[in-house]
Design a protein around this motif. Structure first.
Motif, mmCIF file in Angstrom:
data_model
loop_
_atom_site.group_PDB
_atom_site.id
_atom_site.type_symbol
_atom_site.label_atom_id
_atom_site.label_comp_id
_atom_site.label_asym_id
_atom_site.label_seq_id
_atom_site.Cartn_x
_atom_site.Cartn_y
_atom_site.Cartn_z
ATOM 1 N N HIS A 1 -7.081 22.683 -54.759
ATOM 2 C CA HIS A 1 -7.022 21.228 -54.913
ATOM 3 C C HIS A 1 -6.686 20.885 -56.359
ATOM 4 O O HIS A 1 -7.145 21.562 -57.276
ATOM 5 C CB HIS A 1 -8.376 20.594 -54.546
ATOM 6 C CG HIS A 1 -8.755 20.777 -53.112
ATOM 7 N ND1 HIS A 1 -8.685 19.763 -52.188
ATOM 8 C CD2 HIS A 1 -9.194 21.870 -52.445
ATOM 9 C CE1 HIS A 1 -9.066 20.227 -50.996
ATOM 10 N NE2 HIS A 1 -9.387 21.501 -51.128
ATOM 11 N N VAL A 2 -5.949 19.811 -56.547
ATOM 12 C CA VAL A 2 -5.636 19.380 -57.906
ATOM 13 C C VAL A 2 -6.905 18.823 -58.560
ATOM 14 O O VAL A 2 -7.758 18.235 -57.880
ATOM 15 C CB VAL A 2 -4.500 18.338 -57.893
ATOM 16 C CG1 VAL A 2 -4.917 17.019 -57.268
ATOM 17 C CG2 VAL A 2 -3.928 18.130 -59.291
ATOM 18 N N ASP A 3 -7.049 19.047 -59.865
ATOM 19 C CA ASP A 3 -8.141 18.468 -60.650
ATOM 20 C C ASP A 3 -7.893 16.952 -60.723
ATOM 21 O O ASP A 3 -6.937 16.492 -61.327
ATOM 22 C CB ASP A 3 -8.094 19.120 -62.047
ATOM 23 C CG ASP A 3 -9.061 18.505 -63.037
ATOM 24 O OD1 ASP A 3 -9.594 17.404 -62.771
ATOM 25 O OD2 ASP A 3 -9.269 19.131 -64.089
ATOM 26 N N GLN A 4 -8.791 16.208 -60.069
ATOM 27 C CA GLN A 4 -8.566 14.766 -59.899
ATOM 28 C C GLN A 4 -8.465 14.033 -61.254
ATOM 29 O O GLN A 4 -7.636 13.139 -61.413
ATOM 30 C CB GLN A 4 -9.694 14.175 -59.044
ATOM 31 C CG GLN A 4 -9.400 12.781 -58.495
ATOM 32 C CD GLN A 4 -8.319 12.780 -57.399
ATOM 33 O OE1 GLN A 4 -8.194 13.735 -56.640
ATOM 34 N NE2 GLN A 4 -7.524 11.712 -57.332
ATOM 35 N N THR A 5 -9.294 14.440 -62.206
ATOM 36 C CA THR A 5 -9.282 13.786 -63.530
ATOM 37 C C THR A 5 -7.921 13.986 -64.207
ATOM 38 O O THR A 5 -7.362 13.058 -64.792
ATOM 39 C CB THR A 5 -10.398 14.382 -64.419
ATOM 40 O OG1 THR A 5 -11.596 14.369 -63.654
ATOM 41 C CG2 THR A 5 -10.593 13.580 -65.681
ATOM 42 N N TRP A 6 -7.385 15.186 -64.112
ATOM 43 C CA TRP A 6 -6.065 15.493 -64.696
ATOM 44 C C TRP A 6 -4.984 14.687 -63.982
ATOM 45 O O TRP A 6 -4.111 14.090 -64.605
ATOM 46 C CB TRP A 6 -5.805 17.004 -64.569
ATOM 47 C CG TRP A 6 -4.468 17.435 -65.095
ATOM 48 C CD1 TRP A 6 -4.156 17.716 -66.395
ATOM 49 C CD2 TRP A 6 -3.270 17.627 -64.339
ATOM 50 N NE1 TRP A 6 -2.825 18.063 -66.490
ATOM 51 C CE2 TRP A 6 -2.255 18.015 -65.242
ATOM 52 C CE3 TRP A 6 -2.937 17.510 -62.986
ATOM 53 C CZ2 TRP A 6 -0.950 18.292 -64.842
ATOM 54 C CZ3 TRP A 6 -1.634 17.772 -62.591
ATOM 55 C CH2 TRP A 6 -0.657 18.162 -63.511
ATOM 56 N N TRP A 7 -5.084 14.655 -62.649
ATOM 57 C CA TRP A 7 -4.089 13.952 -61.817
ATOM 58 C C TRP A 7 -4.034 12.464 -62.163
ATOM 59 O O TRP A 7 -2.950 11.883 -62.219
ATOM 60 C CB TRP A 7 -4.469 14.160 -60.347
ATOM 61 C CG TRP A 7 -3.531 13.615 -59.322
ATOM 62 C CD1 TRP A 7 -2.472 14.258 -58.755
ATOM 63 C CD2 TRP A 7 -3.589 12.324 -58.688
ATOM 64 N NE1 TRP A 7 -1.863 13.444 -57.815
ATOM 65 C CE2 TRP A 7 -2.528 12.263 -57.758
ATOM 66 C CE3 TRP A 7 -4.437 11.214 -58.804
ATOM 67 C CZ2 TRP A 7 -2.294 11.144 -56.946
ATOM 68 C CZ3 TRP A 7 -4.201 10.097 -58.008
ATOM 69 C CH2 TRP A 7 -3.134 10.062 -57.091
ATOM 70 N N GLU A 8 -5.221 11.892 -62.426
ATOM 71 C CA GLU A 8 -5.283 10.451 -62.691
ATOM 72 C C GLU A 8 -4.527 10.065 -63.955
ATOM 73 O O GLU A 8 -4.118 8.919 -64.104
ATOM 74 C CB GLU A 8 -6.744 9.976 -62.810
ATOM 75 C CG GLU A 8 -7.564 10.080 -61.526
ATOM 76 C CD GLU A 8 -7.159 9.097 -60.435
ATOM 77 O OE1 GLU A 8 -6.357 8.186 -60.697
ATOM 78 O OE2 GLU A 8 -7.649 9.266 -59.282
ATOM 79 N N GLN A 9 -4.340 11.017 -64.889
ATOM 80 C CA GLN A 9 -3.661 10.639 -66.138
ATOM 81 C C GLN A 9 -2.291 11.294 -66.320
ATOM 82 O O GLN A 9 -1.546 10.922 -67.224
ATOM 83 C CB GLN A 9 -4.564 10.923 -67.353
ATOM 84 C CG GLN A 9 -5.095 12.356 -67.485
ATOM 85 C CD GLN A 9 -4.052 13.383 -67.887
ATOM 86 O OE1 GLN A 9 -3.172 13.113 -68.691
ATOM 87 N NE2 GLN A 9 -4.129 14.582 -67.314
ATOM 88 N N SER A 10 -1.947 12.274 -65.467
ATOM 89 C CA SER A 10 -0.684 12.984 -65.698
ATOM 90 C C SER A 10 0.528 12.079 -65.453
ATOM 91 O O SER A 10 0.642 11.435 -64.406
ATOM 92 C CB SER A 10 -0.587 14.210 -64.777
ATOM 93 O OG SER A 10 0.714 14.777 -64.894
ATOM 94 N N GLU B 1 1.917 23.946 -67.602
ATOM 95 C CA GLU B 1 3.298 23.447 -67.698
ATOM 96 C C GLU B 1 3.315 22.135 -68.471
ATOM 97 O O GLU B 1 4.152 21.922 -69.356
ATOM 98 C CB GLU B 1 3.882 23.206 -66.299
ATOM 99 C CG GLU B 1 4.096 24.452 -65.472
ATOM 100 C CD GLU B 1 4.634 24.102 -64.087
ATOM 101 O OE1 GLU B 1 5.591 23.310 -63.988
ATOM 102 O OE2 GLU B 1 4.085 24.622 -63.098
ATOM 103 N N GLN B 2 2.399 21.245 -68.111
ATOM 104 C CA GLN B 2 2.366 19.945 -68.788
ATOM 105 C C GLN B 2 2.016 20.110 -70.268
ATOM 106 O O GLN B 2 2.577 19.425 -71.126
ATOM 107 C CB GLN B 2 1.360 19.000 -68.119
ATOM 108 C CG GLN B 2 1.323 17.635 -68.794
ATOM 109 C CD GLN B 2 0.394 16.643 -68.108
ATOM 110 O OE1 GLN B 2 0.738 16.034 -67.102
ATOM 111 N NE2 GLN B 2 -0.795 16.490 -68.664
#
Ligand code: FAE
Length: 493
Positions: free
Chosen positions: A150-159, A194-195
């Motif tokens: 699963h994607v890390d939700q905190t990271w996803w919210e700001q990427s 990557e980011q």
């Protein structure tokens, strides 16, 4: 030569079969028509780029056939040298069926979305399979071995790379629709690097459908790597199974070896005690229908070739307002979808538009409850297998997708994009990524994939599933193969 087990195809069904047979001590011969994707080309990369596809992208075509065929109304396809590339755009009447080619099958080309259907919907998919067992044992086994994360939700919210997905969520929620996050086999920890600029980009380049040069746990890194490590599995790439017929000690299998231009370089035969068809819904159906009609396997029943569906696939784009920019940077790996299945018959994943520029558009691949099914038949005049699908059979999918997107457009004051699938064409209704069926469980086969009429012949792939999985299919194909091979190993060897 004589072998105990031959597996046709190295996609999900084939990879599960090979691993579990090998772990039970059986030597396995795997035959794969595509190449092994482990050697870099002259640019140092194994796979072609997404935005400028070269010969490695397509299976033996002179011109690319990109799913998003147009941009701003202009066609974007280009000429390429025919080569045994990773994505096959196989054309049937009324539909182009995209499939992965190579050691790893569809896992090489796909978007990695690893979705387990809701258990409450499972009986719609496979009514004769014990759902409790699937959810207690085989789905967990499949998810664990595939490396689903699963994607890390905190990271996803700001990427910045998931801005398009957050816009998709906002629009869904403002219309009162349910937005769900979905897991993937792409390594999300790798994507963070990557980011951060500390690892070579793949999903964030973006790469997908013509292969990922890093990050994705395709089958060559999971099931097939484990299978090879047993020392009991041999894979012959650029080898196509063309004939299977009964012989003393099992079946004689005829195999055509090809070069990367698709020309035959050798024809071989092998005797196998047991043959597992795992060539994918289209590959297995084509083989079996032809073998029945041409007299090699005349005892296959009338169900072979029937029950084929497109998983209700339909694509559509929406134009957004200037304040809802979706971003020039977009990760190729989808992470969320709009679940409107029970009400409107549609589950729509929020897909990226990998144009590399701001498009002010949202793209969706919807999976719908389209009930239409087609049949494969052998055409003696052409020597080919036909499918009786028509474009009109996508109409229920359009109606179901509209239950989501008409609502969002009304709420947002937006319109459909008409420049992505052809001039003035709203719906991507001429293709599917999710072929399913053609040798349906408990009809063409028994309830564990044994082909009726022939002891020692099995179907292990997406052909077993009657046309729809309510979500993206590969986790279900994998879990069903895990269930069936466990029984087959226990009773048939
Ligand atoms: P498959 O993976 O197609 O493997 C069959 C293999 O058999 C292939 O490697 C063939 O080259 C080989 N083959 C065929 N005929 C022969 C022959 N005669 N002799 C030897 N080898 C042969 O079958 N699904 C998801 O769940 N999530 C996603 O995000 C997703 N995205 C997708 C994106 C794209 C662009 C595409 C094309 C598909 C996507 N899918 C996705 C669908 C998924 O990849 C597909 O359902 C599975 O790969 C099907 O698995 P099978 O084992 O049935």
């Amino acid at each position: 030569a004589s072998v105990p087990a031959l597996v046709t195809g190295t996609g999900y069904g084939g990879a599960v079969t090979a691993l579990r047979l090998a772990q039970a001590g059986v030597s396995v011969e795997m035959v794969e028509m595509g190449r092994s994707w482990d050697t870099p080309g002259s640019d140092g990369k194994v796979f072609s780029s997404l935005l400028s596809p070269d010969h490695r992208a397509y299976w033996l075509r002179t011109r690319t056939k990109q799913p998003l065929s147009n941009f701003l109304g202009f066609p974007i396809d280009r000429n390429v040298t025919p080569y045994t590339g990773v994505l096959d755009a196989e054309e049937f009447s009324g539909i182009t069926i995209y499939q992965g080619r190579g050691v790893g099958g569809g896992s090489l080309a796909n978007g990695g979305m690893a979705v387990t259907p809701r258990q409450s919907r499972f009986s719609q998919i496979l009514p004769t399979v014990n759902a409790a067992e699937m959810y207690a044992t085989y789905y967990p086994r499949a998810n664990a071995t595939l490396g689903v994360n699963h994607v890390d939700q905190t990271w996803w919210e700001q990427s910045a790379y998931y801005k398009y997905a957050r816009v998709g969520r906002k629009h869904a929620q403002r219309s009162g629709l349910e937005f769900v996050m979905v897991p993937n086999v792409y390594d999300f920890e790798y994507m963070k690097k990557e980011q951060a600029g500390t690892a070579p980009k793949s999903a964030l380049l973006p790469e997908v459908i013509y292969g990922n040069n890093a990050g994705k746990r395709d089958l060559s890194k999971t099931y097939l790597a484990q299978a090879k490590a047993t020392g009991k599995v041999r894979i012959s790439a650029l080898h196509e199974v063309v004939d299977v017929r009964p012989a003393a000690g099992g079946y004689t299998v005829t195999i055509r070896e090809i070069n990367t231009s698709g020309q035959t370089v050798a024809t071989k035969t092998v005797t196998a005690a047991k043959v597992f068809f795992a060539a994918g819904s289209v590959g297995t159906s084509k083989l079996l229908v032809k073998l029945r009609a041409t007299g090699a396997l005349p005892g296959l029943n009338d169900e072979v070739g029937r029950g084929w569906g497109d998983n209700g696939n339909i694509m559509v784009g929406r134009a957004n307002h200037m304040w809802d920019a979706t971003g020039a940077k977009q990760s190729s790996m989808p992470t969320g979808g709009i679940d409107h299945w029970d009400v409107g018959g549609a589950f729509a994943e929020v897909a990226p538009i990998p144009a590399g520029i701001e498009t002010y558009a949202s793209l969706y691949l919807a999976i719908t409850k389209n009930p239409n099914r087609a049949r494969f038949t052998y055409n003696a005049a052409t020597g080919r297998v036909d499918l009786d699908w028509t474009t009109a059979m996508k109409q229920p999918a359009i109606t179901m997708a509209k239950s989501i997107f008409d609502k969002i457009n009304k709420k947002e004051g937006t319109i459909y994009r008409t420049d992505l699938f052809g001039p003035a064409k709203t719906w991507g209704d001429t293709f599917t990524y999710h072929p399913l069926g053609g040798a349906v469980l408990d009809k063409a086969t028994d309830n564990h994939g044994r082909l009726k009429g022939y002891a020692g012949l099995y179907v292990m792939d997406g052909s077993l599933i009657p046309g729809n999985t309510t979500v993206n299919p590969f986790v279900t194909i994998t879990a069903l193969a895990e269930r069936n091979i466990e029984r087959i190993v226990a009773t048939d060897f």
